[in-house]
Design a protein around this motif. Structure first.
Motif, PDB file in Angstrom:
ATOM      1  N   TRP A 285       0.829  -1.203   0.000  1.00  0.00           N
ATOM      2  CA  TRP A 285       0.000   0.000   0.000  1.00  0.00           C
ATOM      3  C   TRP A 285       0.868   1.260   0.000  1.00  0.00           C
ATOM      4  CZ3 TRP A 285      -4.124   2.323  -1.176  1.00  0.00           C
ATOM      5  CH2 TRP A 285      -4.524   3.491  -0.529  1.00  0.00           C
TER       6      TRP A 285
ATOM      7  N   ALA B  85       1.251   4.006  -2.950  1.00  0.00           N
ATOM      8  CA  ALA B  85       0.941   5.425  -2.785  1.00  0.00           C
ATOM      9  C   ALA B  85       2.103   6.275  -3.246  1.00  0.00           C
ATOM     10  CB  ALA B  85       0.629   5.704  -1.315  1.00  0.00           C
TER      11      ALA B  85
ATOM     12  N   SER C 238       2.172   8.633  -6.665  1.00  0.00           N
ATOM     13  CA  SER C 238       2.458  10.064  -6.598  1.00  0.00           C
ATOM     14  C   SER C 238       3.676  10.391  -7.449  1.00  0.00           C
ATOM     15  CB  SER C 238       2.701  10.474  -5.152  1.00  0.00           C
ATOM     16  OG  SER C 238       3.997  10.109  -4.754  1.00  0.00           O
TER      17      SER C 238
ATOM     18  N   ALA D 144       4.077  12.707 -10.811  1.00  0.00           N
ATOM     19  CA  ALA D 144       4.855  13.949 -10.817  1.00  0.00           C
ATOM     20  C   ALA D 144       5.986  13.940 -11.823  1.00  0.00           C
ATOM     21  CB  ALA D 144       5.424  14.196  -9.427  1.00  0.00           C
TER      22      ALA D 144
ATOM     23  N   PHE E 113      -5.086   5.254 -14.078  1.00  0.00           N
ATOM     24  CA  PHE E 113      -4.928   4.630 -12.767  1.00  0.00           C
ATOM     25  C   PHE E 113      -4.412   3.211 -12.850  1.00  0.00           C
ATOM     26  CE2 PHE E 113      -6.568   1.939  -9.403  1.00  0.00           C
ATOM     27  CZ  PHE E 113      -6.031   2.569  -8.299  1.00  0.00           C
ATOM     28  N   TRP E 114      -4.984   2.393 -13.738  1.00  0.00           N
ATOM     29  CA  TRP E 114      -4.569   0.984 -13.801  1.00  0.00           C
ATOM     30  C   TRP E 114      -3.145   0.889 -14.306  1.00  0.00           C
ATOM     31  CZ3 TRP E 114      -7.307  -1.592 -10.734  1.00  0.00           C
ATOM     32  CH2 TRP E 114      -8.656  -1.265 -10.547  1.00  0.00           C
TER      33      TRP E 114
ATOM     34  N   ILE F 197       5.121  -2.586   8.550  1.00  0.00           N
ATOM     35  CA  ILE F 197       5.272  -1.134   8.492  1.00  0.00           C
ATOM     36  C   ILE F 197       6.741  -0.758   8.370  1.00  0.00           C
ATOM     37  CG2 ILE F 197       5.031   0.963   9.863  1.00  0.00           C
ATOM     38  CD1 ILE F 197       2.411  -0.047  10.833  1.00  0.00           C
TER      39      ILE F 197
ATOM     40  N   PRO G 188       9.735  15.537  -7.372  1.00  0.00           N
ATOM     41  CA  PRO G 188      10.431  16.752  -6.935  1.00  0.00           C
ATOM     42  C   PRO G 188      10.594  16.802  -5.423  1.00  0.00           C
ATOM     43  CG  PRO G 188       8.271  17.248  -7.857  1.00  0.00           C
ATOM     44  CD  PRO G 188       8.516  15.830  -8.114  1.00  0.00           C
ATOM     45  N   LEU G 189       9.845  15.956  -4.707  1.00  0.00           N
ATOM     46  CA  LEU G 189       9.966  15.979  -3.250  1.00  0.00           C
ATOM     47  C   LEU G 189      11.209  15.238  -2.767  1.00  0.00           C
ATOM     48  CD1 LEU G 189       6.279  15.357  -2.384  1.00  0.00           C
ATOM     49  CD2 LEU G 189       7.580  17.380  -1.841  1.00  0.00           C
TER      50      LEU G 189
ATOM     51  N   TYR H 200      12.887  14.801   0.850  1.00  0.00           N
ATOM     52  CA  TYR H 200      11.903  15.099   1.888  1.00  0.00           C
ATOM     53  C   TYR H 200      10.966  13.906   2.074  1.00  0.00           C
ATOM     54  CZ  TYR H 200       8.608  18.040   4.511  1.00  0.00           C
ATOM     55  OH  TYR H 200       7.815  18.577   5.471  1.00  0.00           O
ATOM     56  N   LEU H 201      10.570  13.335   0.959  1.00  0.00           N
ATOM     57  CA  LEU H 201       9.697  12.158   1.006  1.00  0.00           C
ATOM     58  C   LEU H 201      10.427  10.977   1.658  1.00  0.00           C
ATOM     59  CD1 LEU H 201       7.028  10.956   0.351  1.00  0.00           C
ATOM     60  CD2 LEU H 201       7.743  10.625  -2.000  1.00  0.00           C
TER      61      LEU H 201
ATOM     62  N   THR I 170      12.713  11.163   3.907  1.00  0.00           N
ATOM     63  CA  THR I 170      12.719  11.403   5.359  1.00  0.00           C
ATOM     64  C   THR I 170      11.399  10.971   5.972  1.00  0.00           C
ATOM     65  OG1 THR I 170      13.847  13.395   4.680  1.00  0.00           O
ATOM     66  CG2 THR I 170      13.454  13.137   7.020  1.00  0.00           C
ATOM     67  N   ALA I 171      10.312  11.330   5.296  1.00  0.00           N
ATOM     68  CA  ALA I 171       8.994  10.977   5.814  1.00  0.00           C
ATOM     69  C   ALA I 171       8.836   9.470   5.904  1.00  0.00           C
ATOM     70  CB  ALA I 171       7.908  11.569   4.919  1.00  0.00           C
TER      71      ALA I 171
ATOM     72  N   LEU J 172       8.508   6.668   9.200  1.00  0.00           N
ATOM     73  CA  LEU J 172       7.451   5.663   9.420  1.00  0.00           C
ATOM     74  C   LEU J 172       7.995   4.451  10.157  1.00  0.00           C
ATOM     75  CD1 LEU J 172       5.335   5.279   6.177  1.00  0.00           C
ATOM     76  CD2 LEU J 172       4.594   6.055   8.403  1.00  0.00           C
TER      77      LEU J 172
ATOM     78  N   LEU K 172      14.975  19.539  -4.075  1.00  0.00           N
ATOM     79  CA  LEU K 172      14.824  18.441  -3.117  1.00  0.00           C
ATOM     80  C   LEU K 172      15.148  17.103  -3.762  1.00  0.00           C
ATOM     81  CD1 LEU K 172      11.526  19.378  -1.269  1.00  0.00           C
ATOM     82  CD2 LEU K 172      13.761  19.172  -0.241  1.00  0.00           C
TER      83      LEU K 172
END
Lengths: 173, 363, 378
Positions: free
Chosen positions: C7, C11, C15, C19, C39-40, C121, C145-146, C149-150, C152-153, C157, C206
């Motif tokens: 999942w 995600a 994204s 982008a 989407f598919w 997780i 472009p993140l 930063y992404l 790090t996020a 988790l 970034l």
């Protein structure tokens, strides 16, 4: 479009279930994890709306920071709580979540240009939303004042925390 | 030195960085050093010189006197044999229960023939307890590795014996001057007799021994000592064997065998028995005697013509050699109680070659 | 549990695929092409990417555990594993197979759901981060472009998973481990984030890919590496980032969450079998991820000395060279991590905290401000 809608549904279910779990869970830790799910769901909504930066910030600040701090405090509680405190915590948690939602909502009401903000990557020449978020925060004719006020608020909180921590040391002396 | 304020802060950083770098330097240097691991099944860990491991029985020397069986504090040795009055006992089982054995080495000291030793084998891992009851006559219950090690131990023992003989020869040569040379002639004849009496005495072995002897005789005593020390893990048992080999290898060993056989134990002055009786007994033993020991007989006989003198001299040399190898004589303070007392008696009787005995004891 | 990881990766990749601009080469190109089918397309692209990543992310730890055991062995003058395969190379694979067939024990008093979800997780965060690291100009599964930063996020988790595992085990050692992890991670994210910020300030982007591209050229083709470009501030910042990375990956001397000598095995005391191997996998894979981030930000990305930057992008051969260069640098850093682990003893929790708040954070701030000045003045 159906795919996006599917994702939206999943996110809705996740967010609402997380929030409900936060409210009615028997264990405080479960409540915290419910909050995490809920917050992740919100991050998913941001993502769906094309607001990458906000989504990631949501994850970094709320999931990686706030929830971890909650857990840090809450983990020291025994897994089996008394009924009374369960209820109380559920109520407190519920209020907290509502307050959070209200806060978030008010913040975006404050911005008032929600619908007019460009989606990520849709604007030509923009590398993403980071640029536009940064500009809107730091350009004096836009959100510079709220941004600075928020940072001052955080600074006050920080200084207050340090002060509280220091006073304890003085008492010991 | 005490620091405070900003200096303390900076100093801490300096210390942290510096000590980390020093530590990393050390580990990096060790990265290129050769590992000290012994990769066990392939590489055998060298055990200490005096290590007490699995027993090693010199089957050809054992006379089934049961001294070890009696000495054993935990009763782990069991010997079964047939009595032959007037001759050597014929034994057919010599079992050792390693479930019980505590490796005290008390079985080794009383052995009059010095034929049981504790070797260097330490692998006692078996799937069943019953497998730990080992018959030392057949080596039943041993694994291939053990057999191989025992074979190696035997070879080592032979080598040692040869070396020891050479050493002894050199020592003897130094001491007994030209008078010996005259006596040697007579002894040579006797040695020849001995050799003919033996069913088999491999020529190769004897020549090898001789060459090593001649070579060794050229070396100085100190050099010999160094050589022995440099030997790869000379185990105590082996050196004992070597020493005892010489005792048992010469013609008088047969006589000694006769001595200690239960039937004749009663008579205390067996050592004075003349060589004719020794020669008579020799063929019995010779069949089982290791080939290595034999050639030395001539050599030794050459050194000391008289039977009594021979025995005395041998005991002295044996003890000397043992002490040399071990550094301390503690392992076997009273090597062979019976034999020793007898030899002491014989020494008194002869008195002639008393020179050697004091030297051996003094070492 | 793996649903959680799928999942998250989905995600992230959805994204990222959204982008990304233009068609790249190689795997990215295929993924982007698929993503063009709505989407598919996204889903298929994401699943494909997930499969690739999972393969890489499980293969690297095998190599690293082998390296760790060999290196530590040699540092202690032992041999290390040398029985299974040449030089013991497939020892880790054998261990992995063993772990897979081991019984998956869930303690009776454990919180079953959380206990089962936690390793997922942890793994999900790490795997998703894998999707974002650039090994060359086009060898990046998700190029958003993140970027950092992404990452790090996603790495943050992982703390949640560890805390969840520690609490759900219903074991005092696990709980202590989880508490330490929480304290340590929340603290060390500050210098970690500041050092990332320093690089972001320097490059104005970034994206790790763009950072790497920006470091091409200069004196001997190393002059534009951040640590040489801005040695006064970026060099200490790189060191701080490295130290914080050690703390974030729970590597010694910051391995307090698992501290064998005090906490049995810390937060994964109660885990066995495959679930245990997930934690194990995560530790070693995140070593690699963190190394690549550090390289992309400070150590010149895939650029090599004496090789012009243009030779590292464009054709397939050039990209391959870039990937190899990146892998080489990452392996060197992983080696340094192993080296440090077998050199330094574990430090106390109060020392961990004082190191973070009294030393790393202030220095990182100074470096950040200094870099702002440096970039503005040059």
């Amino acid at each position: 479009m159906t795919g996006t809608f599917l994702v939206f549904l999943v996110l809705c279910v996740a967010t609402i279930c997380g929030a409900l779990l936060t409210l009615w869970s028997r264990y405080v830790v479960h409540a915290a994890f419910g909050l995490m799910i809920s917050l992740l769901g919100v991050a998913g909504f941001y993502l769906l709306l094309g607001s990458d930066f906000l989504a990631v910030t949501q994850v970094v600040v709320y999931v990686g920071g706030v929830v971890v701090l909650y857990l840090f405090g809450v983990m020291l509680t025994p897994p089996d709580l008394e009924e009374r405190s369960k209820k109380r915590i559920a109520v407190v948690g519920g209020i907290a979540v509502l307050a959070l939602i209200g806060l978030l909502r008010s913040v975006f009401q404050l911005s008032a240009h929600w619908k007019n903000l460009p989606l990520a990557g849709t604007k030509e020449g923009e590398p993403g939303l980071i640029d536009s978020v940064g500009r809107s925060f730091l350009e004096s004719d836009r959100f510079l004042l709220p941004f600075e006020v928020a940072s001052v608020l955080l600074l006050v909180a920080l200084v207050g925390a340090v002060f509280l921590a220091r006073r304890k040391v003085e008492v010991e002396e | 030195m005490k620091r405070d304020g900003a200096m303390a802060w900076l100093g801490n950083i300096k210390d942290a960085v510096w000590s980390t770098m020093v530590g990393m330097g050390i580990t990096f240097r060790h990265l290129f050093k050769k590992p000290v691991t012994y990769q066990y099944p392939e590489d055998v860990v060298p055990v200490a010189t005096r290590y007490r491991g699995m027993h090693f029985l010199e089957q050809d020397k054992c006379i089934a006197c049961r001294a070890c069986e009696k000495a054993c504090p935990v009763d782990c040795i069991e010997i079964r044999f047939l009595r032959h009055p007037g001759s050597v006992n014929e034994w057919f089982e010599f079992s050792l229960d390693y479930n019980k054995c505590m490796f005290c080495e008390l079985c080794c000291s009383p052995c009059p023939e010095d034929c049981i030793h504790e070797g260097k084998e330490f692998g006692f891992v078996r799937y069943e307890r019953s497998e730990l009851v080992v018959d030392l006559t057949t080596w039943k219950g041993l694994r291939d590795v053990d057999h191989q090690r025992i074979k190696e131990a035997e070879e080592e023992k032979k080598r040692k014996a040869a070396e020891m003989a050479a050493k002894k020869k050199a020592a003897a040569a130094k001491k007994a001057a030209e008078a010996k040379a005259a006596e040697a002639k007579a002894a040579e004849v006797k040695a020849a007799e001995n050799k003919t009496a033996e069913p088999k005495a491999p020529e190769a072995q004897s020549t090898k021994d001789k060459t090593s002897e001649t070579k060794a005789s050229e070396l100085k005593a100190a050099e010999e000592k160094a050589e022995t020390k440099a030997m790869p893990a000379p185990s105590k048992p082996v050196s004992d064997q070597a020493a005892s080999d010489q005792v048992s290898a010469d013609p008088s060993s047969a006589e000694k065998t006769a001595d200690k056989s239960p039937a004749e134990k009663a008579s205390p002055d067996k050592a004075s028995k003349d060589s004719s009786s020794a020669d008579k007994a020799a063929p019995d033993k010779a069949a089982a005697e290791p080939a290595a020991g034999k050639p030395e007989a001539g050599e030794k006989a050459a050194g000391k013509p008289g039977v009594d003198e021979k025995v005395v001299g041998k005991t002295g040399a044996g003890e000397m050699a043992r002490e040399k190898d071990e550094g301390t004589p503690q392992g076997k303070p009273k090597g062979k109680p019976q034999g020793k007392s007898k030899k002491g008696a014989s020494k008194k009787k002869t008195g002639g070659k008393g020179k050697k005995k004091p030297k051996g004891g003094g070492k | 549990m793996s649903i959680a990881s799928v999942w998250t990766v989905l995600a992230v990749q959805a994204s990222g695929a959204g982008a990304g601009e233009g068609a790249g080469t190689g795997a990215t190109g295929i993924l982007k092409g698929l993503a063009a089918y709505g989407f598919w397309g996204y889903l298929v692209a994401a699943l494909l990417g997930f499969a690739i990543l999972f393969g890489i992310a499980s293969a690297l730890p095998i190599l690293f555990t082998w390296a760790e055991r060999r290196v530590s062995g040699r540092m202690q003058q032992r041999w290390g594993p040398n029985r299974v395969g040449p030089f013991g190379l497939i020892q880790a694979l054998a261990d992995g197979i063993k772990l897979m067939f081991k019984e998956d024990i869930i303690p009776a008093k454990a919180d079953k759901l959380l206990f089962m979800v936690a390793p997922g997780i942890v793994l999900a965060g790490m795997l998703s981060a894998f999707a974002l690291i650039p090994l060359s100009d086009s060898a990046v599964v998700v190029d958003t472009p993140l970027g950092v930063y992404l990452i790090t996020a996603l790495l943050s988790l992982e703390v949640i998973g560890v805390i969840m595992a520690g609490w759900a085990s219903n074991n005092k050692w696990s709980l202590f481990g989880a508490m330490r992890e929480a304290a340590q991670m929340v603290s060390y994210e500050i210098p970690f984030g500041l050092c990332i910020l320093l690089a972001v300030v320097s490059y104005g982007t970034l994206s790790l890919r763009e950072m790497s591209l920006a470091q091409a050229g200069g004196f001997l083709n190393v002059g534009n590496w951040l640590i040489f470009h801005n040695p006064l501030f970026a060099l200490p910042a790189a060191l701080i980032f490295f130290i914080a990375a050690l703390a974030n990956t729970k590597r010694a001397p910051f391995d307090l969450p698992e501290a064998e000598s005090e906490l049995v095995s810390g937060f994964h005391t109660e885990y066995s079998g495959l679930r245990f191997s997930f934690f194990f996998l995560e530790e070693y894979a995140s070593m690699f991820v963190i190394s690549v981030i550090l390289i992309a930000m400070y150590l010149g990305g895939w650029n090599l000395p004496f090789v012009p930057g243009s030779a590292m992008t464009g054709s397939f051969g050039a990209e391959l060279l870039a990937v190899l260069s990146m892998l080489f640098k990452a392996f060197v850093l992983v080696f340094v991590m192993i080296w440090i682990r077998w050199t330094l003893p574990r430090i106390r929790i109060d020392q961990v905290m004082s190191l973070c708040y009294k030393y790393l954070t202030p220095i990182a701030f100074v470096c950040l401000i200094g870099t702002c000045w440096w970039e503005l003045s040059t």
